[in-house]
Design a protein around this motif. Structure first.
Motif, short mmCIF file in Angstrom:
data_model
loop_
_atom_site.label_atom_id
_atom_site.label_comp_id
_atom_site.label_asym_id
_atom_site.label_seq_id
_atom_site.Cartn_x
_atom_site.Cartn_y
_atom_site.Cartn_z
N HIS A 41 0.82 -1.20 0.00
CA HIS A 41 0.00 0.00 0.00
C HIS A 41 0.85 1.25 0.00
N ALA A 140 -1.14 4.03 0.60
CA ALA A 140 -0.27 4.48 -0.47
C ALA A 140 -0.22 6.00 -0.59
N ASP A 141 -1.30 6.69 -0.18
CA ASP A 141 -1.32 8.15 -0.30
C ASP A 141 -0.64 8.84 0.88
N GLY A 142 -0.01 8.07 1.77
CA GLY A 142 0.70 8.65 2.90
C GLY A 142 -0.16 8.80 4.14
N SER A 143 -1.43 8.45 4.09
CA SER A 143 -2.30 8.55 5.26
C SER A 143 -2.12 7.31 6.14
N ARG A 197 -3.08 12.49 7.67
CA ARG A 197 -2.76 12.62 6.25
C ARG A 197 -1.65 13.64 6.09
N SER A 204 1.27 17.91 8.37
CA SER A 204 0.21 16.92 8.33
C SER A 204 -1.00 17.43 9.11
#
Length: 453
Positions: A41, A140-143, A197, A204
């Motif tokens: 992910h 995968a989106d950094g969250s 996020r 963040s």
């Protein structure tokens, strides 16, 4: 030995079953540490297990590679709730990968005998501590999604808690306030979820909800502060600095930019009632704001404010405004040693007066065997002598100083068994001396600790 003490011993013995599990988990961690598993992910390798300072090997500093649940900084910075400690702090835990989730578990269990002197003192043997498990999934989106649960054996020490001179707060029966005793914590100390996020490499946003949980007020709770966690004695400044660390209902929003963090919480102001096994209704009627700053890896500073609705069960018509400011320092010493200190101030403002509290505490551990700790406190308390109709009485300024030592032995790769003791001197004004038998009544504790991290 009292029945409650025998129950504490039995519970302590049963808790030893965690040691073989810690031994087996350590073997798993050791294997994964050398063979990182790719996270499909996140799109980049993520360590399946990390050691964040367990005393078994060299500690990792702030650049050990595992980031926080709330943003792009070291996990070592995270403390209780959403609070911060220095990046040079320790973040112990047994880690392993379970599918897409990174799971961390640690436990502390203290079997304590407290002996408090004078006519208002008492002696008792009790069990206290916590078992905490955290699960985190990175996307995968950094969250990041994080679930956390923490339970305590405190309810089994009895509704009246344990004897501790100058401590006051909450109730054992819903009618009579506890005085010169420390109340037990609830079985469920935290059941929370957070989502963060990343906005950039240095910023963040995050959301945190808990039932129960910890709002954005004060320094890390005392059982999570490095300078306090090795002492079995609760600070008498507890209800000024971090009594809100267990509230039944909290929602926090936070924003982080570099080493600055601002948070706003809505939470249930009422302290937990005398039923220590239930989960109470989450009525979000209070608010807190906290500003935190870590100017260097060795320092963590915070200032916070809270408007608390009817915090005390016995005084439901009394609201309270709270203020807090603190500075925490931590440094590493050699391969396994550390030294941490906390200075804090808190204020409680009611309808008629303001009561201040001051705290200075420190703990020094040159290796994974010995820890020396000390604390000095001063509070303005109107709960030591009840007023008319069960209300608070006259305000007295009292103080306390304690010093202790703990010796640990490693009984498994991820478990330590320790023996410790502390001695405390309390200072009360002349008007209170006849009630306590002296103007400097004393207290002591001896304890055995099992720690899995």
């Amino acid at each position: 030995m009292p029945t409650r003490s025998l129950a504490a011993l039995c519970a302590g013995a049963s808790f030893l079953v965690l040691i073989p599990a810690a031994r087996a988990q350590d073997a798993h961690d050791h294997h994964d540490h050398h063979q990182p598993a790719a996270d499909p992910h996140a799109g980049h390798p993520m360590p399946a297990a990390q050691d964040h300072g367990d005393g078994h090997g060299p500690d990792h500093g702030p650049d050990h590679g595992m980031t926080s649940s709330y943003g792009p900084w070291s996990m070592n910075r995270d403390a209780s709730g959403t609070s911060w400690q220095p990046d040079m702090g320790r973040h112990g835990g047994v880690h392993h990968q379970a599918g897409d989730w990174m799971v961390m578990t640690h436990a502390t269990l203290n079997l304590v005998h407290s002996n408090q002197g004078g006519p208002r003192g008492d002696d008792d043997t009790f069990l206290a501590g916590m078992l905490m498990t955290t699960g985190r999934r990175d996307f995968a989106d950094g969250s990041k999604l994080t679930l956390r649960g923490m339970i305590s054996p405190d309810p089994w020490m009895g509704a009246e808690g344990y004897p501790l001179l100058l401590a006051a707060g909450e109730t054992a029966d819903g009618v009579t306030p506890l005085v010169d005793r420390q109340h037990p914590h609830d079985l469920f100390m935290e059941l929370s979820a957070s989502y963060s996020r990343a906005l950039s490499e240095t910023s963040s946003v995050f959301a945190y909800v808990g039932l129960p949980g910890e709002p954005a007020f004060g320094p890390p709770a005392f059982m999570h502060r490095m300078s306090a966690m090795d002492s079995p004695e609760a600070p008498i400044t507890h209800h000024w600095l971090d009594s809100t660390h267990i509230v039944f209902g909290v929602a926090t929003l936070g924003y982080v930019q570099n080493d600055w963090k601002v948070e706003v919480s809505s939470f249930r102001g009422r302290e937990p009632d005398q039923d220590r096994f239930d989960i109470e209704e989450p009525d979000l009627d209070s608010v807190a704001v906290r500003l935190s700053w870590n100017p260097s890896p060795e320092w963590s500073l915070q200032a916070s404010w809270a408007d608390v609705s009817a915090p005390e069960q016995l005084h439901p018509d009394d609201d309270e405004t709270k203020w807090s400011a603190s500075a925490i320092h931590a440094r590493r010493i050699g391969a396994n040693g550390w030294w941490s200190s906390t200075a804090a101030w808190g204020r409680r403002e009611g309808d008629h007066d303001a009561k201040d509290a001051w705290l200075l505490e420190t703990a020094f551990s040159p290796d994974d065997r010995w820890t020396v700790f000390a604390r000095a406190e001063r509070i303005d308390s109107d709960e030591l002598v009840p007023g008319h109709g069960g209300h608070h009485g006259e305000t007295f300024t009292v103080s306390k100083a304690s010093v202790g030592v703990l010796r640990d032995w490693r009984v498994a790769p991820r478990a330590r068994l320790g023996l410790g003791a502390l001695y405390a001197i309390n200072d009360v004004p002349a008007d209170l001396a006849p009630l306590y038998g002296d103007d400097r009544p004393t207290g002591s504790m001896v304890f055995m600790r099992l720690k899995i991290d």
